[in-house]
Write an enzyme that holds these catalytic residues in place. Structure first.
Site, PDB file in Angstrom:
ATOM      1  N   HIS A  38       1.302  -7.309  -0.249  1.00 51.98           N
ATOM      2  CA  HIS A  38       0.768  -7.045  -1.586  1.00 51.98           C
ATOM      3  C   HIS A  38       1.470  -5.764  -2.037  1.00 51.98           C
ATOM      4  O   HIS A  38       1.569  -4.810  -1.264  1.00 51.98           O
ATOM      5  CB  HIS A  38      -0.747  -6.812  -1.566  1.00 51.98           C
ATOM      6  CG  HIS A  38      -1.262  -6.229  -2.852  1.00 51.98           C
ATOM      7  ND1 HIS A  38      -1.373  -6.968  -4.001  1.00 51.98           N
ATOM      8  CD2 HIS A  38      -1.636  -4.962  -3.167  1.00 51.98           C
ATOM      9  CE1 HIS A  38      -1.833  -6.182  -4.974  1.00 51.98           C
ATOM     10  NE2 HIS A  38      -1.987  -4.963  -4.499  1.00 51.98           N
ATOM     11  N   CYS A 108       1.377 -10.605  -7.331  1.00 51.51           N
ATOM     12  CA  CYS A 108       1.531  -9.148  -7.416  1.00 51.51           C
ATOM     13  C   CYS A 108       2.980  -8.722  -7.218  1.00 51.51           C
ATOM     14  O   CYS A 108       3.442  -7.760  -7.843  1.00 51.51           O
ATOM     15  CB  CYS A 108       0.641  -8.469  -6.369  1.00 51.51           C
ATOM     16  SG  CYS A 108       1.007  -8.963  -4.671  1.00 51.51           S
TER      17      CYS A 108
END
Length: 167
Positions: A38, A108
Site C-alpha cells: 500500500h 492506491c
C-alpha cells in the site's frame, strides 16, 4: 512558480501482509514476493492516499497502518499547494472516485504513481506497480482472483479530507 518554493515529496510504503508475503509467497505462489504494498504520497506535511473511500489525507503516518515500512524520497516539487488541491479535486471527481477502486487495476499504487508523476515527473518504483500482474500470473493468483476482486482496502486516517485537506 511565482514564489519559488520547493516542497519535498516522499512515497510511504506499507506492507499490508506485515511480512507474511515474504514468508508464504514461495510456497503459495511459487515465487518470492517481498510484500503486499500500500502506498501514499507525502507532500505539504500531509499524507495522501486512495482506497475504497476515495482520496483521503491525514498527518504523515496517521493511517490505521501506522508508520510506513519504508520511505522513498521522490524529489521536490514546485507545484503550489493550492494547485495540487485543485488537481486532487479533479481526480476525486473523475478517475479516483470510491466506486472506481479495484484491488488489482486501479488502487492506491496507481494513485500514488499518478500523483508522483504530476508532482515530480517520476513514477513510483515498478516493483510496486507490477506486483498485481505478477501475482495474477500464478496459478494460485488465478484461483484467488474471484475473491480478491471483491476486496476493497480503505486504510482510514485520523483526518479525512474534511477539515484538513478539504476536498
Amino acid at each position: 512558480m511565482a514564489d519559488g518554493s520547493s516542497y519535498n515529496v516522499k512515497l510511504y510504503i506499507y506492507d499490508l501482509s506485515k511480512g507474511l508475503a515474504r514468508q508464504l509467497s514461495p510456497m503459495m505462489l511459487g515465487k518470492q514476493v517481498e510484500g503486499i504494498w500500500h502506498t501514499s504520497v507525502v507532500v505539504y506535511g500531509e499524507e495522501f492516499f486512495y482506497g475504497g473511500g476515495g482520496i483521503t489525507s491525514c498527518f504523515p503516518g496517521g493511517t490505521i497502518l501506522g508508520m510506513p515500512d519504508s520511505i522513498v524520497d521522490l524529489g521536490n516539487t514546485e507545484v503550489p499547494r493550492d494547485l495540487f488541491q485543485e488537481y486532487l479535486s479533479s481526480l476525486r471527481e473523475s478517475t479516483y472516485r470510491p466506486e472506481k477502486y479495484h484491488l488489482f487495476e486501479h488502487n492506491c499504487n496507481t494513485f500514488s504513481s499518478e500523483v508522483a508523476q504530476f508532482l515530480t515527473g517520476t513514477k513510483i518504483p515498478s516493483y510496486i506497480t507490477e506486483l498485481p500482474s505478477e501475482v495474477l500470473a500464478t496459478p494460485f493468483g488465478q484461483a484467488l482472483r474471484p475473491f480478491l476482486d471483491s476486496v476493497t482496502i480503505t486504510p482510514s486516517g485520523d483526518n479525512g479530507m474534511n477539515g484538513y485537506g478539504q476536498l
